[in-house]
Design an enzyme around this catalytic site. Structure first.
Site, PDB file in Angstrom:
ATOM      1  N   GLU A   1      -6.807   4.435   7.575  1.00 11.06           N
ATOM      2  CA  GLU A   1      -6.584   5.869   7.324  1.00 11.06           C
ATOM      3  C   GLU A   1      -7.814   6.497   6.666  1.00 11.06           C
ATOM      4  OE1 GLU A   1      -2.809   5.487   5.314  1.00 11.06           O
ATOM      5  OE2 GLU A   1      -1.928   4.790   7.193  1.00 11.06           O
TER       6      GLU A   1
ATOM      7  N   HIS B   1      -9.538   0.958   4.544  1.00  9.77           N
ATOM      8  CA  HIS B   1      -8.263   1.140   5.251  1.00  9.77           C
ATOM      9  C   HIS B   1      -8.477   2.067   6.450  1.00  9.77           C
ATOM     10  CE1 HIS B   1      -4.128   2.318   6.111  1.00  9.77           C
ATOM     11  NE2 HIS B   1      -3.781   1.199   5.491  1.00  9.77           N
TER      12      HIS B   1
ATOM     13  N   SER C   1       3.256  -2.572  10.202  1.00 10.64           N
ATOM     14  CA  SER C   1       4.716  -2.578  10.406  1.00 10.64           C
ATOM     15  C   SER C   1       5.364  -3.913  10.035  1.00 10.64           C
ATOM     16  CB  SER C   1       5.044  -2.163  11.841  1.00 10.64           C
ATOM     17  OG  SER C   1       4.605  -0.836  12.088  1.00 10.64           O
TER      18      SER C   1
ATOM     19  N   GLU D   1      -5.630  -5.385  10.137  1.00 10.70           N
ATOM     20  CA  GLU D   1      -4.628  -4.357  10.365  1.00 10.70           C
ATOM     21  C   GLU D   1      -4.916  -3.665  11.696  1.00 10.70           C
ATOM     22  OE1 GLU D   1      -2.475  -3.045   6.653  1.00 10.70           O
ATOM     23  OE2 GLU D   1      -4.223  -1.776   6.795  1.00 10.70           O
TER      24      GLU D   1
ATOM     25  N   GLY E   1       2.234   1.825  10.629  1.00 10.30           N
ATOM     26  CA  GLY E   1       3.169   2.940  10.537  1.00 10.30           C
ATOM     27  C   GLY E   1       3.836   3.296  11.842  1.00 10.30           C
TER      28      GLY E   1
ATOM     29  N   ASN F   1       0.873  -1.175   0.000  1.00  8.43           N
ATOM     30  CA  ASN F   1       0.000   0.000   0.000  1.00  8.43           C
ATOM     31  C   ASN F   1       0.908   1.222   0.000  1.00  8.43           C
ATOM     32  OD1 ASN F   1      -1.858   2.004   0.429  1.00  8.43           O
ATOM     33  ND2 ASN F   1      -2.202   1.516   2.589  1.00  8.43           N
ATOM     34  N   TRP F   2       0.979   1.856  -1.163  1.00  6.51           N
ATOM     35  CA  TRP F   2       1.899   3.010  -1.277  1.00  6.51           C
ATOM     36  C   TRP F   2       1.340   4.271  -0.625  1.00  6.51           C
ATOM     37  CZ3 TRP F   2       4.313   3.073  -6.928  1.00  6.51           C
ATOM     38  CH2 TRP F   2       5.227   2.016  -7.024  1.00  6.51           C
ATOM     39  N   LYS F   3       0.076   4.253  -0.236  1.00  5.26           N
ATOM     40  CA  LYS F   3      -0.569   5.448   0.333  1.00  5.26           C
ATOM     41  C   LYS F   3      -0.347   6.644  -0.612  1.00  5.26           C
ATOM     42  CE  LYS F   3       0.432   3.434   4.796  1.00  5.26           C
ATOM     43  NZ  LYS F   3       0.170   3.509   6.208  1.00  5.26           N
TER      44      LYS F   3
ATOM     45  N   GLY G   1       2.789  -1.204   4.203  1.00  5.14           N
ATOM     46  CA  GLY G   1       2.916   0.205   3.855  1.00  5.14           C
ATOM     47  C   GLY G   1       4.375   0.579   3.659  1.00  5.14           C
ATOM     48  N   GLY G   2       5.011   1.022   4.742  1.00  2.85           N
ATOM     49  CA  GLY G   2       6.381   1.559   4.676  1.00  2.85           C
ATOM     50  C   GLY G   2       7.371   0.689   3.916  1.00  2.85           C
TER      51      GLY G   2
HETATM   52  C1  PEP Z   1      -0.713  -0.029   5.722  1.00  5.47           C
HETATM   53  O1  PEP Z   1      -0.578   1.018   5.165  1.00  5.47           O
HETATM   54  O2  PEP Z   1      -1.735  -0.702   5.512  1.00  5.47           O
HETATM   55  C2  PEP Z   1       0.330  -0.495   6.638  1.00  5.47           C
HETATM   56  C3  PEP Z   1       0.173  -1.645   7.237  1.00  5.47           C
HETATM   57  O3  PEP Z   1       1.414   0.322   6.815  1.00  5.47           O
HETATM   58  P1  PEP Z   1       2.801  -0.044   7.546  1.00  5.47           P
HETATM   59  O4  PEP Z   1       3.275  -1.345   6.919  1.00  5.47           O
HETATM   60  O5  PEP Z   1       3.715   1.090   7.235  1.00  5.47           O
HETATM   61  O6  PEP Z   1       2.515  -0.224   8.976  1.00  5.47           O
END
Ligand code: PEP
Length: 258
Positions: A101, A99, A218, A173, A179, A10-12, A239-240
């Site tokens: 966010e 999601h 994470s 999640e 994050g 997930n590049w956000k 994500g990251g």
């Molecule tokens: C996400 O954006 O869904 C996510 C899990 O981010 P991260 O891996 O950075 O925690």
């Protein structure tokens, strides 16, 4: 039942089309020619979708591309929104919904997340629906109640229920792990995944075993293998670590090894 591993990034709100093309070109050098049942998928910003599709096609990389959200109506007076049929027209087969966010910053609810999923499924897309509790909810022993209330609308909608196990999958999640660098332990994650699968089973029986449940929060190359070892964890939503070709390729190697 063994379900094939899905590694989804997930590049956000990161990368424009130029960086998207560069990222995929970098991946192509190390992507590997292993034949594995695992799948790589990237949820990229709308603006990057066509570049991502074209670059992967040109380099013959079997990466699925998806949108991070969709509107549930097909068309109309919804300024700034994108519908599933528009995505379908450009060849997108994947959408993420619900999601945290979107829930936290953009008013997404259990109901609207389900409506987005149903609309995408009706247009033939495949959907990954995100659910997960906040830290406060976990600390108050509400994790199961929250997961139940977030999952129930998908189970009660006929289109979603019919697609579970085929074109609708779930990402667990925990919000406190997204994050933050704090990953759920494999035990915490497995407990939540087993609970989600039990809810699926109560409603849909054997379909529960066909539904992928991804863990997100994470995920890094250092913790992914132990998460994948858990019987009810079928991949990662990342994500990251999906933003750096090095860590993303390490995760891909772990996904393929499983
Ligand atoms: C996400 O954006 O869904 C996510 C899990 O981010 P991260 O891996 O950075 O925690």
């Amino acid at each position: 039942m063994k379900r094939s591993v899905l590694l989804a990034g997930n590049w956000k709100m990161n990368f424009g089309p130029k960086e998207t093309a560069q990222f995929i070109e970098t991946l192509s050098k190390e992507f590997g020619k292993k034949t594995s049942p695992s799948t790589m998928r990237l949820y990229v910003p709308y603006l990057d979708l066509q570049t991502a599709l074209a670059t992967a096609k040109e380099l013959q990389l079997p990466i699925q591309m998806g949108a991070q959200n969709i509107h549930f109506e097909k068309s109309g007076a919804f300024t700034g929104e994108i519908s599933a049929s528009m995505l379908k027209e450009i060849g997108i087969t994947q959408a993420l919904v619900g999601h945290s966010e979107r829930r936290q910053y953009f008013g997404e609810t259990n109901e609207t997340a389900m409506k987005r999923a149903a609309s995408a499924l009706e247009q033939g897309l495949e959907v990954l629906a995100c659910i997960g509790e906040t830290l406060n909810e976990r600390n108050q022993n509400q994790t199961e109640a929250v997961l139940r209330s977030q999952l129930t609308p998908f189970l009660e909608n006929a289109t979603c229920a019919a697609a579970l196990g085929e074109r609708l999958h779930i990402a667990y999640e925990p919000v406190w792990a997204i994050g933050t660098g704090v990953t759920a332990t494999p035990e915490q994650a497995e407990t939540a995944h087993a609970f989600i699968r039990s809810l699926l089973e109560q409603k849909l029986g054997a379909i529960a075993q066909k539904t992928k449940i991804l863990y997100g929060g994470s995920v890094t190359p250092a913790n992914f293998a132990s998460l994948l070892n858990c019987p009810n964890i079928d991949g990662g939503l990342v994500g990251g670590a999906s933003l750096k070709p090095d860590s993303w390729l390490q995760l891909w190697n772990l996904a393929q090894a499983n």
